[in-house]
Design an enzyme around this catalytic site. Structure first.
Site, PDB file in Angstrom:
ATOM      1  N   GLU A   1       0.846  -1.450  -0.017  1.00  0.00           N
ATOM      2  CA  GLU A   1       0.482   0.112  -0.159  1.00  0.00           C
ATOM      3  C   GLU A   1       0.928   1.080  -0.191  1.00  0.00           C
ATOM      4  OE1 GLU A   1      -2.556  -0.146  -0.788  1.00  0.00           O
ATOM      5  OE2 GLU A   1      -3.777  -1.388  -0.457  1.00  0.00           O
TER       6      GLU A   1
ATOM      7  N   TYR B   1      -5.781   6.853   3.186  1.00  0.00           N
ATOM      8  CA  TYR B   1      -6.463   5.790   2.379  1.00  0.00           C
ATOM      9  C   TYR B   1      -5.560   4.907   2.984  1.00  0.00           C
ATOM     10  CZ  TYR B   1      -5.326   2.200  -1.310  1.00  0.00           C
ATOM     11  OH  TYR B   1      -5.256   1.624  -1.594  1.00  0.00           O
TER      12      TYR B   1
ATOM     13  N   ASP C   1      -9.781   5.395  -2.321  1.00  0.00           N
ATOM     14  CA  ASP C   1      -8.487   6.098  -3.233  1.00  0.00           C
ATOM     15  C   ASP C   1      -8.637   7.027  -4.442  1.00  0.00           C
ATOM     16  OD1 ASP C   1      -9.248   3.592  -4.858  1.00  0.00           O
ATOM     17  OD2 ASP C   1      -7.049   3.933  -4.877  1.00  0.00           O
TER      18      ASP C   1
END
Length: 372
Positions: free
Chosen positions: A54, A137, A155
């Site tokens: 991520e 996020y 996102d």
DNA sequence: AAACCGGGGAC
DNA sequence: GTCCCAGGTTT
């Protein structure tokens, strides 16, 4: 008594259920991902690998991340291994991926997990969000994907999908509040992790910025923007500002043994903590700047010391908020004046240094065979 | 809210 | 050339 069937393809299934059914068939296979089938078999994602992926994926394409993810998990298979590495090790590994504060925060976060969290990632959005490099996020994404917590994961893909589903007319980034509210409303209690990944896959493969493939979209019956006829108009964005140009000079210093002289950039600001060849300050010049002025900004007179500087071409490099044009000079020297606290590197070892792309371009202009 | 912070691929 | 990508931090 027969059950009433819907006349159109509209059914009683929720958007989340339709999206999850689509994801079961059409999900992307990615190195950090557990497939829906494996998940049903009891396989669970490694929070370390989800976190690492991520962070790498922040403002970075899947294709660019794959090789770096495999390199990092090979070098550092666990968060403890990453904590045991040095920051310079991590910056060298990250070189070329961009946004280097991510690498520095990655290392800080690994240290905190190892030292203060017993090697375990917090299993909540709020707990994750306390960690360096983990914002709205990423905290939601890790919570959803690694721990199956029904967090609203928003996102760029989700912003596009949701703004189209609801034909949100508010301009970005002001629309983020509405988009979050709608995403919370859509997120199911069942399989929230797969739902988040499905939304992102939908945005990446079907609900694309240009020419979305609405005919293939599992949510096309629900899409207000498609009903309006021009889904590509969403999300609504403000016009962008022009990118200014800065000028400077870079200096490739070569020893009698053919080594190149490098130094380390400051630990704050642009390319923080990365390696560089000596170079001038980068000065912005407006459209009215004379050719003479630009000549001066890119002159060898801006070198750190006097030498036989050989003009060796020029390079252009695009950063997020400015364009950089560097003239490149080369000189063969036998010694470096004091107070130039750098180091020498053999040309064949430059690939192992923490050199950002702009510096590889500058070196490549003067020494064309270096990064072949 | 706006600025800062990389690099590359698709078009 | 333009756009934008599984954004975060700082001011």
């Amino acid at each position: 008594m027969t059950k009433q069937r819907p006349l159109s393809s509209e059914t009683s299934h929720t958007p989340a259920e339709k999206l999850l059914a689509w994801y079961d068939r059409h999900h992307r296979v990615l190195p950090w991902r557990v497939t829906p089938d494996d998940y049903r078999q009891g396989v669970r994602p490694d929070p370390y690998r989800i976190w690492l992926s991520e962070v790498m994926l922040q403002q970075t394409t899947v294709e660019a991340v794959k090789a770096y993810f495999l390199k990092f998990t090979g070098l550092w298979p666990t968060v403890q291994a990453l904590a045991d590495a040095t920051e310079d090790d991590v910056l060298r590994g990250w070189a070329g991926l961009g946004y280097y504060s991510r690498a520095r925060n990655l290392k800080k976060c690994a240290d905190m997990i190892a030292m203060q969290y017993d090697g375990q990632f917090p299993q909540s959005v709020d707990g994750l969000k306390q960690l360096p490099g983990i914002g709205d996020y990423t905290s939601a994404a890790i919570a959803a994907i690694a721990f199956d917590i029904p967090a609203a994961v928003v996102d760029g893909n989700v912003e596009r999908v949701v703004s189209r589903l609801f034909a949100i007319k508010t301009v970005m980034p002001q629309a983020k509040v509405e988009i979050r509210k709608f995403t919370e409303q859509l997120t199911p209690q069942n399989r929230p992790g797969d739902f988040a990944q499905a939304m992102m896959d939908l945005g990446a493969t079907i609900c694309t910025p240009k020419k979305p493939a609405c005919i293939l979209c599992p949510l096309n019956d629900n899409c207000a923007a498609l009903s309006e006829g021009e889904p590509e108009l969403y999300p609504v964005k403000a016009p962008k500002k022009a990118r200014p140009v800065r000028y400077g000079a870079a200096f490739i210093i070569v020893s009698p043994q053919g080594e190149v002289y490098l130094r380390k950039r400051a630990d704050k600001g642009l390319l923080a903590g990365m390696s560089e060849v000596p170079n001038s300050d980068w000065i912005a010049a407006n459209e009215c700047a004379t050719p003479e002025h630009i000549m001066q900004l890119t002159s060898a007179e801006r070198a750190p010391f006097a030498a036989q500087w050989l003009p060796s071409g020029s390079i252009t490099h695009i950063f997020t908020h400015f364009e950089l044009r560097l003239s490149v000079y080369k000189a063969d020297v036998t010694s470096i004046p004091p107070s130039n606290n750098g180091w020498w590197v053999a040309q064949q070892n430059l690939g192992e240094e923490a050199l950002p792309t702009v510096m590889k371009k500058a070196i490549g202009a003067a020494l064309p065979d270096t990064f072949k």
